[in-house]
Enzyme design. Sequence first.
Site, short mmCIF file in Angstrom:
data_model
loop_
_atom_site.label_atom_id
_atom_site.label_comp_id
_atom_site.label_asym_id
_atom_site.label_seq_id
_atom_site.Cartn_x
_atom_site.Cartn_y
_atom_site.Cartn_z
N LYS A 79 1.00 -1.16 -0.07
CA LYS A 79 0.15 0.16 -0.01
C LYS A 79 0.84 1.26 0.03
O LYS A 79 2.19 1.21 0.73
CB LYS A 79 -0.92 0.02 1.22
CG LYS A 79 -2.07 0.87 1.08
CD LYS A 79 -2.81 0.59 2.53
CE LYS A 79 -4.15 1.37 2.48
NZ LYS A 79 -5.08 1.05 3.60
N GLY A 80 0.60 2.29 -0.68
CA GLY A 80 1.42 3.73 -0.67
C GLY A 80 0.46 4.84 -1.04
O GLY A 80 -0.78 4.85 -1.05
N ASP A 192 14.65 5.54 -7.58
CA ASP A 192 14.19 5.08 -6.27
C ASP A 192 14.32 3.63 -6.00
O ASP A 192 13.87 2.76 -5.71
CB ASP A 192 12.51 5.14 -6.14
CG ASP A 192 12.26 5.09 -4.71
OD1 ASP A 192 12.83 5.60 -3.70
OD2 ASP A 192 10.90 4.85 -4.41
P1 ATP Z 1 4.94 4.08 -2.07
O1 ATP Z 1 4.66 5.05 -3.27
O2 ATP Z 1 4.13 3.96 -0.72
O3 ATP Z 1 6.43 4.02 -1.89
P2 ATP Z 1 5.21 2.38 -4.19
O4 ATP Z 1 5.30 3.21 -5.10
O5 ATP Z 1 6.65 1.94 -3.55
O6 ATP Z 1 4.22 2.81 -3.01
P3 ATP Z 1 5.29 -0.58 -5.09
O7 ATP Z 1 6.91 -0.62 -4.99
O8 ATP Z 1 5.10 -0.48 -6.64
O9 ATP Z 1 4.35 0.93 -4.85
O10 ATP Z 1 4.46 -1.38 -4.57
C1 ATP Z 1 4.34 -1.49 -3.15
C2 ATP Z 1 4.75 -2.83 -2.62
O11 ATP Z 1 3.74 -3.77 -3.25
C3 ATP Z 1 6.02 -3.27 -2.69
O12 ATP Z 1 7.07 -3.03 -2.07
C4 ATP Z 1 5.92 -5.15 -2.93
O13 ATP Z 1 5.73 -5.63 -1.47
C5 ATP Z 1 4.33 -5.04 -3.23
N1 ATP Z 1 4.31 -5.26 -4.93
C6 ATP Z 1 4.36 -4.30 -5.69
N2 ATP Z 1 4.32 -4.83 -7.03
C7 ATP Z 1 4.51 -6.14 -6.78
C8 ATP Z 1 4.73 -7.34 -7.79
N3 ATP Z 1 4.62 -7.29 -9.21
N4 ATP Z 1 4.68 -8.65 -7.28
C9 ATP Z 1 4.67 -8.90 -5.59
N5 ATP Z 1 4.55 -7.70 -4.75
C10 ATP Z 1 4.59 -6.38 -5.41
#
Ligand code: ATP
Length: 380
Positions: A79-80, A192
């Site tokens: 979640k983010g 990032d």
């Molecule tokens: P924020 O803006 O809060 O930092 P984010 O942009 O970092 O969110 P992502 O890193 O794409 O978003 O996804 C958040 C989390 O969801 C990841 O750290 C991971 O745990 C999980 N996640 C994302 N994509 C995948 C995937 N393709 N397979 C499995 N888990 C995933």
Amino acid sequence: MDLKKKKRSSSPEEDLSAGKRTCCRKTSTTEDERCITKRSRSPEEHPIDGKEEKRIRVDTKTPPSLSITNYRLMKELGKGNFGRVMLASYAIKDQLVAVKIMPKKNGKEFKYVRGEAQVLQLGRECPFLCRAFTTFQTQSHLMMVLEYARGGTLESLIKKQKNMNSQKILFYSSEIAVGLQFLHAKGIVHRDLKPENVFLDEQGHIKIGDFGLVCTNTVEHKTLSGIYGTPGYIAPEILSEDPYDAAADWWSFGVIVYEMATGNLPFPPERNLKHHLKTIIYEKPRYPKSLGPELRDLLQQLLKKTPDTRLGVYSNIRDHPFYSSIDWVKVERKQLVPPVKPKMRSVAGLCNRNIPFPKEDPRETSVLENFSYVDPSWQE
Ligand code: ATP
Ligand code: MG
């Protein structure tokens, strides 16, 4: 210094001081138009806790892969700020996928999502990048259907392993390096890179993910600006608000290798963020005696404050003595054997789960044009 932690502070266009626009893949406009024509779904498809039925705008002619009615949400993976990443099952292929669901926010984040989608589409060309199977939209959400990285994140692996031996560091860092070099050759800077954004597939190979802060079209434009990233991993030139380029990713790569080798960050977080960031800009990291000479030198070359003298920029990382035992062709072909078989996240017990999609907002009017995409491997 105005640090925006993981915040999309300015548009990618604004980032390119050379005034160049980020480029985006063109697809047919009509696809997107098709995706936002109205059709409501039956309550059986997605029961919503006895509350009123959602209205999802999809056309009957929409290909099955671009219709959310064919995805069943099973569990939250992350979640983010952007929204949520959910584990889902795609009915047509009976396949597990990760679905990134982002509210449109009246189009505020569109420029970033474009960059992210563009890189996710490139994922099919490099085994170490997370790829999108499809991207599409409903009236108020953007959806990215991604390959599910079932082995968790490098962050959790580092936490479990504490400090990794050279063999493990060689494996993970060489796969990340190939992924990074692929991105940089395409003019893409990740901005990032951190263990939380490096995933593992079910065999234990690397998948670089989370392209939400990428800057595209940077070839021959060495002057990106704007503070992006996550404290602890951001390069000193970014923190100093100097122009920067792909060298910033090699700094973050160095931080990750340091973390794998020692279990700590080279500049551990401090209570006072300003002081922490100053330490990154001005001070030298401590290199524990336990590091072998080649690994120590690798880290020193990567964690150079001056970007132009940093390894990865002034010379190819593949030629560093730490990697002398590595057959890079084998790495590129994904032929190295992963040193750790990830403990697979179990999906038993989730099969009957059917979490409702977030509610559609009937007031949302923004449309992200040319966003519909289907990966060739995902065509029915
Ligand atoms: P924020 O803006 O809060 O930092 P984010 O942009 O970092 O969110 P992502 O890193 O794409 O978003 O996804 C958040 C989390 O969801 C990841 O750290 C991971 O745990 C999980 N996640 C994302 N994509 C995948 C995937 N393709 N397979 C499995 N888990 C995933
Ligand atoms: Mg992330």
